[in-house]
Motif scaffolding. Structure first.
Motif, PDB file in Angstrom:
ATOM      1  N   MET A  79      -1.752   2.336  13.631  1.00 25.81           N
ATOM      2  CA  MET A  79      -2.016   3.205  12.505  1.00 25.81           C
ATOM      3  C   MET A  79      -3.127   2.569  11.670  1.00 25.81           C
ATOM      4  N   ASP A  80      -4.288   3.141  11.693  1.00 23.74           N
ATOM      5  CA  ASP A  80      -5.405   2.681  10.874  1.00 23.74           C
ATOM      6  C   ASP A  80      -5.760   3.806   9.911  1.00 23.74           C
ATOM      7  N   LEU A  81      -5.346   3.655   8.668  1.00 18.50           N
ATOM      8  CA  LEU A  81      -5.552   4.681   7.667  1.00 18.50           C
ATOM      9  C   LEU A  81      -6.721   4.311   6.766  1.00 18.50           C
ATOM     10  N   LYS A  82      -7.424   5.320   6.293  1.00 18.81           N
ATOM     11  CA  LYS A  82      -8.555   5.103   5.391  1.00 18.81           C
ATOM     12  C   LYS A  82      -8.041   4.592   4.047  1.00 18.81           C
ATOM     13  N   LYS A  83      -8.570   3.449   3.624  1.00 14.96           N
ATOM     14  CA  LYS A  83      -8.134   2.834   2.379  1.00 14.96           C
ATOM     15  C   LYS A  83      -9.027   3.253   1.219  1.00 14.96           C
ATOM     16  N   PRO A  84      -8.512   3.294   0.013  1.00 14.18           N
ATOM     17  CA  PRO A  84      -7.109   3.027  -0.301  1.00 14.18           C
ATOM     18  C   PRO A  84      -6.238   4.240   0.012  1.00 14.18           C
ATOM     19  N   TYR A  85      -4.956   3.974   0.218  1.00 12.77           N
ATOM     20  CA  TYR A  85      -3.946   5.014   0.362  1.00 12.77           C
ATOM     21  C   TYR A  85      -2.698   4.497  -0.332  1.00 12.77           C
ATOM     22  N   TYR A  86      -1.651   5.285  -0.348  1.00 17.74           N
ATOM     23  CA  TYR A  86      -0.444   4.929  -1.084  1.00 17.74           C
ATOM     24  C   TYR A  86       0.757   4.847  -0.149  1.00 17.74           C
ATOM     25  N   ALA A  87       1.644   3.926  -0.465  1.00 18.60           N
ATOM     26  CA  ALA A  87       2.889   3.765   0.287  1.00 18.60           C
ATOM     27  C   ALA A  87       4.060   4.015  -0.650  1.00 18.60           C
ATOM     28  N   VAL A  88       4.992   4.845  -0.214  1.00 21.06           N
ATOM     29  CA  VAL A  88       6.255   5.040  -0.913  1.00 21.06           C
ATOM     30  C   VAL A  88       7.302   4.289  -0.100  1.00 21.06           C
ATOM     31  N   GLY A 126      18.407   0.021   4.822  1.00 21.36           N
ATOM     32  CA  GLY A 126      17.429   0.946   5.369  1.00 21.36           C
ATOM     33  C   GLY A 126      16.124   0.846   4.612  1.00 21.36           C
ATOM     34  N   ILE A 127      15.027   0.882   5.326  1.00 23.23           N
ATOM     35  CA  ILE A 127      13.711   0.872   4.711  1.00 23.23           C
ATOM     36  C   ILE A 127      12.871   1.953   5.382  1.00 23.23           C
ATOM     37  N   THR A 128      12.406   2.898   4.586  1.00 25.71           N
ATOM     38  CA  THR A 128      11.492   3.920   5.068  1.00 25.71           C
ATOM     39  C   THR A 128      10.236   3.836   4.220  1.00 25.71           C
ATOM     40  N   VAL A 129       9.105   3.751   4.875  1.00 21.76           N
ATOM     41  CA  VAL A 129       7.827   3.704   4.179  1.00 21.76           C
ATOM     42  C   VAL A 129       7.025   4.924   4.618  1.00 21.76           C
ATOM     43  N   SER A 130       6.708   5.771   3.652  1.00 14.82           N
ATOM     44  CA  SER A 130       5.830   6.906   3.946  1.00 14.82           C
ATOM     45  C   SER A 130       4.478   6.630   3.306  1.00 14.82           C
ATOM     46  N   TYR A 131       3.436   7.104   3.973  1.00 14.31           N
ATOM     47  CA  TYR A 131       2.068   6.835   3.554  1.00 14.31           C
ATOM     48  C   TYR A 131       1.393   8.143   3.152  1.00 14.31           C
ATOM     49  N   TRP A 132       0.684   8.086   2.019  1.00 14.28           N
ATOM     50  CA  TRP A 132       0.115   9.283   1.409  1.00 14.28           C
ATOM     51  C   TRP A 132      -1.317   9.036   0.971  1.00 14.28           C
ATOM     52  N   ALA A 133      -2.110  10.099   0.952  1.00 12.56           N
ATOM     53  CA  ALA A 133      -3.516  10.004   0.577  1.00 12.56           C
ATOM     54  C   ALA A 133      -3.716   9.833  -0.925  1.00 12.56           C
ATOM     55  N   SER A 134      -2.756  10.307  -1.747  1.00 16.70           N
ATOM     56  CA  SER A 134      -2.951  10.277  -3.198  1.00 16.70           C
ATOM     57  C   SER A 134      -1.615  10.284  -3.933  1.00 16.70           C
ATOM     58  N   LEU A 135      -1.680   9.922  -5.200  1.00 19.82           N
ATOM     59  CA  LEU A 135      -0.492  10.008  -6.056  1.00 19.82           C
ATOM     60  C   LEU A 135      -0.080  11.459  -6.263  1.00 19.82           C
ATOM     61  N   GLU A 136      -1.041  12.365  -6.286  1.00 17.93           N
ATOM     62  CA  GLU A 136      -0.736  13.789  -6.430  1.00 17.93           C
ATOM     63  C   GLU A 136       0.062  14.300  -5.226  1.00 17.93           C
ATOM     64  N   ALA A 137      -0.304  13.856  -4.028  1.00 18.39           N
ATOM     65  CA  ALA A 137       0.435  14.262  -2.824  1.00 18.39           C
ATOM     66  C   ALA A 137       1.875  13.758  -2.886  1.00 18.39           C
ATOM     67  N   ILE A 138       2.065  12.553  -3.397  1.00 16.85           N
ATOM     68  CA  ILE A 138       3.417  11.998  -3.548  1.00 16.85           C
ATOM     69  C   ILE A 138       4.214  12.824  -4.544  1.00 16.85           C
ATOM     70  N   ALA A 139       3.600  13.168  -5.674  1.00 20.58           N
ATOM     71  CA  ALA A 139       4.283  13.971  -6.698  1.00 20.58           C
ATOM     72  C   ALA A 139       4.648  15.349  -6.147  1.00 20.58           C
ATOM     73  N   ARG A 142      -0.203   1.086  -4.106  1.00 20.42           N
ATOM     74  CA  ARG A 142      -1.548   1.408  -3.613  1.00 20.42           C
ATOM     75  C   ARG A 142      -1.923   0.352  -2.571  1.00 20.42           C
ATOM     76  N   VAL A 143      -2.282   0.801  -1.392  1.00 19.58           N
ATOM     77  CA  VAL A 143      -2.672  -0.103  -0.312  1.00 19.58           C
ATOM     78  C   VAL A 143      -4.195  -0.178  -0.293  1.00 19.58           C
ATOM     79  N   GLU A 144      -4.702  -1.353  -0.553  1.00 20.84           N
ATOM     80  CA  GLU A 144      -6.143  -1.558  -0.580  1.00 20.84           C
ATOM     81  C   GLU A 144      -6.644  -2.356   0.614  1.00 20.84           C
ATOM     82  N   ARG A 145      -5.733  -3.095   1.237  1.00 19.27           N
ATOM     83  CA  ARG A 145      -6.111  -3.949   2.352  1.00 19.27           C
ATOM     84  C   ARG A 145      -4.933  -4.065   3.285  1.00 19.27           C
TER      85      ARG A 145
END
Length: 102
Positions: A1-10, A51-64, A93-96
């Motif tokens: 999984m190579d996502l364009k940074k920055p992105y967000y992790a919940v 349990g640990i679930t990590v979801s990845y999102w493009a923005s804080l708005e998408a998370i909201a 926020r994932v920057e690296r």
């Protein structure tokens, strides 16, 4: 999984109550629904007691928007009432990132 940074992790960390009580079906439905949400990027999950679930999102708005989704809101209510004895949510926020692959 190579996502364009920055992105967000919940990061959703949880302890379950005893028994399934419809949890597995709901978890599958929520993942399917999340994958259809604008701004959803990916998801990873593990459970061995904790349990640990990590979801990845493009923005804080998408998370909201995902948090406000009516089906997701109902799953959250069921989680508090039935499926979880404890949980914590962290939004980062994932920057690296880096990885090892043999």
């Amino acid at each position: 999984m190579d996502l364009k940074k920055p992105y967000y992790a919940v990061i959703f960390t949880s302890l379950r109550t005893e028994g399934d009580q419809g949890y597995a079906k709901m978890a599958e439905e929520m993942e399917t629904l999340a994958r259809k949400q604008p701004g959803f990027l990916d998801i990873e999950s593990a459970r061995d007691g904790l349990g640990i679930t990590v979801s990845y999102w493009a923005s804080l708005e998408a998370i909201a928007d995902w948090k406000a989704n009516m089906d997701h809101k109902q799953a959250q209510k069921n989680g508090i009432k039935t499926w979880y004895s404890w949980y914590k949510v962290r939004i980062c926020r994932v920057e690296r990132e880096y990885k090892f692959n043999k």
